[in-house]
Design an enzyme around this catalytic site. Structure first.
Site, PDB file in Angstrom:
ATOM      1  N   THR A  76      29.915  70.456  34.829  1.00 35.87           N
ATOM      2  CA  THR A  76      28.800  70.799  35.716  1.00 35.87           C
ATOM      3  C   THR A  76      28.044  69.550  36.129  1.00 35.87           C
ATOM      4  O   THR A  76      27.730  69.357  37.310  1.00 35.87           O
ATOM      5  CB  THR A  76      27.851  71.794  35.019  1.00 35.87           C
ATOM      6  OG1 THR A  76      28.545  73.024  34.790  1.00 35.87           O
ATOM      7  CG2 THR A  76      26.618  72.059  35.874  1.00 35.87           C
ATOM      8  N   ASN A 146      38.895  80.008  37.508  1.00 32.64           N
ATOM      9  CA  ASN A 146      38.680  80.260  36.087  1.00 32.64           C
ATOM     10  C   ASN A 146      38.773  81.730  35.707  1.00 32.64           C
ATOM     11  O   ASN A 146      39.110  82.063  34.570  1.00 32.64           O
ATOM     12  CB  ASN A 146      37.315  79.706  35.654  1.00 32.64           C
ATOM     13  CG  ASN A 146      36.164  80.377  36.385  1.00 32.64           C
ATOM     14  OD1 ASN A 146      36.124  80.401  37.612  1.00 32.64           O
ATOM     15  ND2 ASN A 146      35.223  80.932  35.659  1.00 32.64           N
ATOM     16  N   GLN A 174      40.055  74.016  34.722  1.00 36.78           N
ATOM     17  CA  GLN A 174      40.952  74.999  34.117  1.00 36.78           C
ATOM     18  C   GLN A 174      42.413  74.553  34.144  1.00 36.78           C
ATOM     19  O   GLN A 174      43.193  74.901  33.253  1.00 36.78           O
ATOM     20  CB  GLN A 174      40.821  76.347  34.826  1.00 36.78           C
ATOM     21  CG  GLN A 174      39.541  77.090  34.535  1.00 36.78           C
ATOM     22  CD  GLN A 174      39.417  77.527  33.085  1.00 36.78           C
ATOM     23  OE1 GLN A 174      40.390  77.617  32.350  1.00 36.78           O
ATOM     24  NE2 GLN A 174      38.192  77.810  32.669  1.00 36.78           N
ATOM     25  N   SER A 194      36.693  68.968  31.766  1.00 31.61           N
ATOM     26  CA  SER A 194      35.817  69.389  30.681  1.00 31.61           C
ATOM     27  C   SER A 194      36.560  69.345  29.357  1.00 31.61           C
ATOM     28  O   SER A 194      37.685  69.847  29.254  1.00 31.61           O
ATOM     29  CB  SER A 194      35.301  70.808  30.943  1.00 31.61           C
ATOM     30  OG  SER A 194      34.447  71.233  29.906  1.00 31.61           O
ATOM     31  N   HIS A 196      35.965  70.874  26.359  1.00 35.71           N
ATOM     32  CA  HIS A 196      36.168  72.072  25.547  1.00 35.71           C
ATOM     33  C   HIS A 196      37.155  73.054  26.149  1.00 35.71           C
ATOM     34  O   HIS A 196      37.551  74.017  25.491  1.00 35.71           O
ATOM     35  CB  HIS A 196      34.821  72.757  25.262  1.00 35.71           C
ATOM     36  CG  HIS A 196      34.219  73.480  26.425  1.00 35.71           C
ATOM     37  ND1 HIS A 196      34.217  74.838  26.534  1.00 35.71           N
ATOM     38  CD2 HIS A 196      33.562  73.018  27.518  1.00 35.71           C
ATOM     39  CE1 HIS A 196      33.594  75.197  27.640  1.00 35.71           C
ATOM     40  NE2 HIS A 196      33.186  74.104  28.260  1.00 35.71           N
ATOM     41  N   THR A 232      22.933  56.420  26.297  1.00 28.57           N
ATOM     42  CA  THR A 232      23.951  56.065  25.323  1.00 28.57           C
ATOM     43  C   THR A 232      25.057  57.112  25.298  1.00 28.57           C
ATOM     44  O   THR A 232      24.788  58.316  25.254  1.00 28.57           O
ATOM     45  CB  THR A 232      23.328  55.935  23.919  1.00 28.57           C
ATOM     46  OG1 THR A 232      22.328  54.921  23.955  1.00 28.57           O
ATOM     47  CG2 THR A 232      24.381  55.577  22.888  1.00 28.57           C
ATOM     48  N   CYS A 321      30.248  81.436  32.098  1.00 30.51           N
ATOM     49  CA  CYS A 321      29.241  80.393  32.344  1.00 30.51           C
ATOM     50  C   CYS A 321      27.997  80.952  33.000  1.00 30.51           C
ATOM     51  O   CYS A 321      27.350  80.296  33.808  1.00 30.51           O
ATOM     52  CB  CYS A 321      29.848  79.299  33.209  1.00 30.51           C
ATOM     53  SG  CYS A 321      31.300  78.534  32.479  1.00 30.51           S
TER      54      CYS A 321
END
Length: 378
Positions: A76, A146, A174, A194, A196, A232, A321
């Site tokens: 995102t 997705n 995806q 992404s 995850h 960071t 989401c």
């Protein structure tokens, strides 16, 4: 009913893939790196080495140069980094089935005008820029949806963008790790990823930016990530992302997703044998190998998700989401389904560790619920 042999069965890989052992090990090791990646001493250089190793691992999976890959907190954020560029473009041509991270920004920031020409399900969205010089055009089309797993013709989209002197933003979240996306990255100007979704940790993503394009960073500060993402770096999360990408690449090379596709097809055949009126969304199109989106008009997706959850199975209705909200799928509505059908869809998404026994158990649980429902309606 409690899933399979007393344990739950996870069939929501498109929402989040379970953390891979390789990612967990890399993250635990990175936790012992005390240095800041921007520090020049030995500890800082060690932390920097972790980040750059992961960058190379992700780049190897998705294609492109390591110099073009920027780590972010999510896909995102990566999308917003492109979409909020003030001097790059002022018009977006996007598929109306895009993920919320793209679609919501466009709808909130740019007045929507649905066009009748061009690629299927096109939306032409132009800001109120009368009196201003048009800066340029951006195409925003995902590699794969997705909710349905339906794949877009990325090469053709990129060619159309080039013909119109437009830039191309491709959401490859995806697709990455499930199918080869190196060709996607090759033809797109920007690509989203992404961690995850492919077995890395939550809270880390990446943006690929074509080397000759200069962007303005969303976050300003110390100039990290080539000036595009100050702050960071999330060394631990990035390490896990990189290890997951490397493991995902091995899966692709070993043909793991062909086995997953075979299981998906077995599942669909078993459900269809029980419920001939069941709709398999996008079944005739090219899809991701792990995704099936099914709808039985009148049996709300939200109800199915809750019933299956109680039975020990994790699936979803629409995108995961939307802050836990279950509502009518705008993707299915855009595809031409009526409101009742769009409210009756669930998504079952498999992964490399899914077994045929789990698929069989799910089919039996769904069948039991289906028959109870039909008997009550009789």
């Amino acid at each position: 009913m409690t899933g399979l042999d007393g344990r739950r069965v996870y069939l929501d890989w498109n929402a989040t893939a379970p953390l891979r052992p390789e990612a967990r090990a890399a993250m635990l090791e990175a936790m012992d790196a005390v240095g800041n990646p921007s520090s020049v001493h030995a500890e800082g250089r060690a932390a920097r080495a972790i980040v750059e190793k992961a960058r190379a691992q992700v780049a190897s999976l998705v294609g492109g140069s390591v110099d073009e890959l920027v780590f972010t907190s999510s896909a995102t954020e990566a999308a917003q980094t492109v979409l909020k560029q003030p001097f790059l473009f002022d018009t977006v041509k996007a598929c109306v089935t895009e993920h919320d991270c793209v679609d919501t920004h466009i709808r909130r920031s740019i007045s929507a005008e649905v066009g009748a020409n061009g690629l299927p399900l096109d939306g032409y969205r132009s800001p109120p820029m009368s009196g201003f010089v048009q800066l340029g055009l951006l195409f925003a089309f995902a590699a794969a949806n997705n909710e349905t797993g339906v794949c877009n013709p990325v090469v053709e989209i990129a060619a159309a963008a080039k013909e119109q002197n437009a830039l191309y933003l491709c959401d490859a979240v995806q697709a990455a790790g499930k199918v080869g996306v190196q060709q996607v990255v090759k033809v797109a100007d920007f690509a989203l990823f992404s961690g995850h979704k492919l077995g890395g940790p939550k809270g880390v993503g990446a943006l690929r930016v074509r080397a000759d394009i200069q962007l303005e960073g969303l976050l300003h500060g110390g100039g990290q990530e080539k000036g595009l993402r100050a702050g960071t770096e999330n060394v631990v999360g990035i390490a896990g992302f990189g290890a997951a990408a490397e493991a995902a690449q091995r899966d692709l090379e070993d043909g793991v997703w062909e086995r997953v596709a075979a299981l998906r097809n077995i599942l669909e055949a078993r459900l269809e044998a029980v419920a001939p009126d069941l709709i398999f969304v996008g079944r005739e199109a090219e899809r991701l190998p792990n995704t099936t989106c099914i709808a039985l008009p009148g049996w709300k997706g939200e109800t199915q998700v809750m019933q299956l959850d109680l039975a020990g199975f994790a699936v979803s209705a629409g995108s995961a989401c939307s802050s836990g909200k279950v509502k009518e799928s705008r993707v299915l509505r855009a595809m031409g389904f009526d409101a009742v059908t769009a409210s009756s869809a669930i998504r079952v998404s498999l992964g490399p560790t899914t077994t045929e026994a789990e698929i069989t158990a799910f089919a039996e649980a769904w069948t039991t619920l289906y028959r109870k429902r039909t008997s009550r309606a009789a």
